[in-house]
Design an enzyme around this catalytic site. Structure first.
Site, PDB file in Angstrom:
ATOM      1  N   HIS A  64      -4.353   2.898   1.910  1.00 11.18           N
ATOM      2  CA  HIS A  64      -3.781   3.638   0.772  1.00 11.18           C
ATOM      3  C   HIS A  64      -4.055   2.960  -0.567  1.00 11.18           C
ATOM      4  O   HIS A  64      -3.412   3.295  -1.573  1.00 11.18           O
ATOM      5  CB  HIS A  64      -2.270   3.813   0.964  1.00 11.18           C
ATOM      6  CG  HIS A  64      -1.929   4.770   2.071  1.00 11.18           C
ATOM      7  ND1 HIS A  64      -2.180   6.122   1.984  1.00 11.18           N
ATOM      8  CD2 HIS A  64      -1.387   4.569   3.303  1.00 11.18           C
ATOM      9  CE1 HIS A  64      -1.800   6.712   3.106  1.00 11.18           C
ATOM     10  NE2 HIS A  64      -1.318   5.789   3.924  1.00 11.18           N
ATOM     11  N   HIS A 124      -5.246  -5.120   8.708  1.00 16.05           N
ATOM     12  CA  HIS A 124      -4.627  -3.812   8.501  1.00 16.05           C
ATOM     13  C   HIS A 124      -5.248  -2.832   9.486  1.00 16.05           C
ATOM     14  O   HIS A 124      -6.377  -2.366   9.291  1.00 16.05           O
ATOM     15  CB  HIS A 124      -4.893  -3.384   7.049  1.00 16.05           C
ATOM     16  CG  HIS A 124      -4.011  -2.275   6.594  1.00 16.05           C
ATOM     17  ND1 HIS A 124      -2.710  -2.483   6.198  1.00 16.05           N
ATOM     18  CD2 HIS A 124      -4.227  -0.945   6.472  1.00 16.05           C
ATOM     19  CE1 HIS A 124      -2.169  -1.331   5.834  1.00 16.05           C
ATOM     20  NE2 HIS A 124      -3.063  -0.383   6.000  1.00 16.05           N
ATOM     21  N   GLU A 150       0.793  -1.245   0.000  1.00 13.41           N
ATOM     22  CA  GLU A 150       0.000   0.000   0.000  1.00 13.41           C
ATOM     23  C   GLU A 150       0.820   1.286   0.000  1.00 13.41           C
ATOM     24  O   GLU A 150       0.302   2.339  -0.344  1.00 13.41           O
ATOM     25  CB  GLU A 150      -0.975   0.019   1.189  1.00 13.41           C
ATOM     26  CG  GLU A 150      -0.274   0.209   2.528  1.00 13.41           C
ATOM     27  CD  GLU A 150      -1.131   0.878   3.588  1.00 13.41           C
ATOM     28  OE1 GLU A 150      -2.280   1.226   3.314  1.00 13.41           O
ATOM     29  OE2 GLU A 150      -0.608   1.062   4.699  1.00 13.41           O
TER      30      GLU A 150
HETATM   31 FE   LIG Z   1       1.281   1.082   5.491  1.00 14.56          FE
HETATM   32 FE   LIG Z   2      -2.127   1.534   6.080  1.00 17.52          FE
END
Ligand SMILES: [Fe+2]
Ligand SMILES: [Fe+2]
Length: 270
Positions: free
Chosen positions: A68, A153, A39
């Site tokens: 992201h 995440h 990302e």
């Molecule tokens: Fe990251």
């Molecule tokens: Fe992240």
């Protein structure tokens, strides 16, 4: 199976270190499968299709993303036709790409790779626990799947550990990404899932989570807008974990992998 997962690649230094390390790790650790988080690969923000192609060509079997995911917009048409590239499963319904894919390893074994995003100190999203219950209700370890890899995440260590325990015994390995600092709690949980709260980034650790330290410090010290953040470009440490699974797809051991740059090296024995 022998599996390595590498944490968030940070900018050019992280990308280049990972591209060099991936073939070496595959060879030295006799890997059957390797996944990376991409990302932050494009100057800290997102992943471009050519970068994904380079990672696949170097020997990555799957790439996960995160908050992201869409910073490089060219990835949107690309992700629609590349099932080895995986964005968070609990993004809103109708989001392009897939949050879970069965990826075929080089020897033909089938590996489910999924990514969930946490909700503490993150964008509001659908419940990652419910989304995972749904997924693992449809696709079970052992039932046509040789391994299950879950990338959680998230920002908060508490949410990450709760997620690990919630799915202990139903995944081969659950690993945290996003916070960019490797944690030392790698372990096999009581029901056989390998776990680590954060893999750590592949990036320059003379930085603030991978970004140049001066502008990052100024944000905290001065509380005023300042210079734009850009990746620190010193030598990267490649960070991740090695997991070895048994014939049920559960973890026998989880060990850190670290090479290059400023952190102490760690390499499992195989
Ligand atoms: Fe990251
Ligand atoms: Fe992240």
């Amino acid at each position: 199976m022998k599996i390595v997962i590498l944490g968030d690649l940070l900018g050019r230094t992280g990308r280049e270190a990972a591209l060099k390390a991936i073939p070496q790790l595959r060879e030295t650790l006799k890997l059957d499968f390797l996944a990376v988080n991409g990302e932050n690969a494009s100057h800290g923000f997102g992943l471009a299709p050519d970068m994904a192609e380079a990672l696949f060509a170097a020997g990555a079997d799957a790439i996960t993303l995160g908050n992201h995911a869409w910073d490089r917009r060219e990835i949107i048409p690309y992700i629609a036709q590349e099932k080895r590239l995986i964005r968070p499963l609990n993004f809103p319904p109708g989001t392009p790409g897939s949050g879970a894919s069965v990826v075929t390893a080089r020897d033909g074994r089938r590996v489910l790779v999924a990514q969930l995003m946490g909700r503490l100190f993150m964008d509001p999203l659908d419940c990652p626990f419910q989304a995972t219950e749904g997924l693992l209700g449809r696709q079970r370890l052992g039932n046509g799947l040789d391994a299950v890899l879950l990338d959680f995440h998230a920002e908060a260590t508490s949410e990450k550990m709760a997620f690990g325990h919630a799915f202990d015994g139903r995944a081969s390995v659950i690993f945290g990404t996003h916070t960019h600092v490797p944690t030392a709690d790698h372990q096999v949980l009581p029901n056989g899932t390998g776990y680590v709260t954060d893999l750590g980034m592949c990036g320059d650790y003379d930085s603030v989570i991978g970004m140049g330290k001066e502008p990052a410090m100024a944000r905290f010290i001065r509380k005023m807008p300042g210079e734009r953040l850009a990746p620190a470009e010193g030598e990267a440490t490649v960070c991740g974990v090695f997991v070895e699974t048994d014939d049920k797809g559960l973890a026998l051991r989880v060990e850190p992998v670290r090479l290059g740059g400023r952190l102490r090296p760690e390499m499992p024995k195989v």
